[in-house]
Design an enzyme around this catalytic site. Sequence first.
Site: not given
Length: 351
Positions: A339-343
């Site tokens: 999700a957002i933290h991963c990208i």
Amino acid sequence: MTDHRKYKMPPEWHPHVGTQLHWPSNRNTWPGKRLQRVEQVYLNIIEILHRFERIHLFIEEQALGHARSLMENRSIDFSQVTIHEYPINDVWARDCGPIFVLKDNSERQEIAITDWEYNAWGGKYPPFDADNNLPAYIADYYDIPRFEPQMVLEGGAIETNGHGMLLTTESVLLNPNRNPDLSRKEVEQRLKDYLGIQKIIWLKEGLAGDDTDGHIDDLARFLNKDTILAMTVDDPEDVNYDVLQRNLEILYKSTDQEGNSFQIETLPLPQTRIKGTTVDGSEHVPASYANFYIANGVVLMPVYDDPADQQAISLMDRNFPDREVVGIQCSDLVWGQGAIHCITQPWYGLS
């Protein structure tokens, strides 16, 4: 020669100079119409984030014109977006991007990049050579000192409060698919030496369907130097119940380097079981509210059309009163296993 032991990794709430993102173009990760759907998630993120800080957007040559056209249709201000034409392998900037470290002195704050090895979570998704080369490329491009710890480490596997504490999981950093020749003590020492860490809290395992083997950024995150958010589930029959209970027990017993306990906030995990399976055959995705991103003036919060979405946003509103909290629909993004933290990968200190 610059001494890497004088630097430390800042917490994510430290002021950024920008955020690194990779435009999605890998058809293996996003087959069929899923690529178009995840592009819309990226546009939603860029549209919000570029109002608060510069975006360093890495795009493969063949996708450049298409991505520009989509952003123009959203009225993206390109003065706030630096485009790097680069042959990226995939979107996971958090795991392969440079981990910035800072050194304070009386005159100015000095920065450096720690360039850890990246092997796509134990060699699961080759090729990954272009992504592994990103920290060196960025260090050379901006003339930033670069340290090479000679150890496989992904940014999503670690979480710091910027005051000497680090959270991680045994299932990732002690996994033989990462650093089979390093002992637990040796892994700890490199984290301490290169990231300015004094004490490490080891959780056990990660979520079902998490092909990273259990990244911390789906399990527990610092909200400030003294407060940790932990994910939980109430149903003992849930596939993630036992893992999250064990991790929660560890957090309640943990202390900082001075022996102080942490305040623990909890959120229920959203629904992780999906219809059908992901590309790697899993019936579960690592959907988690812990995969938020703290930027300058804003917190980007993943939401999943789940009853707990509003509870998650309210908790963030309470803990980040000086930042706008924006929910980003991430059901299409998390199908690709993140999700957002991963990208996202924060950059610090550049002018």
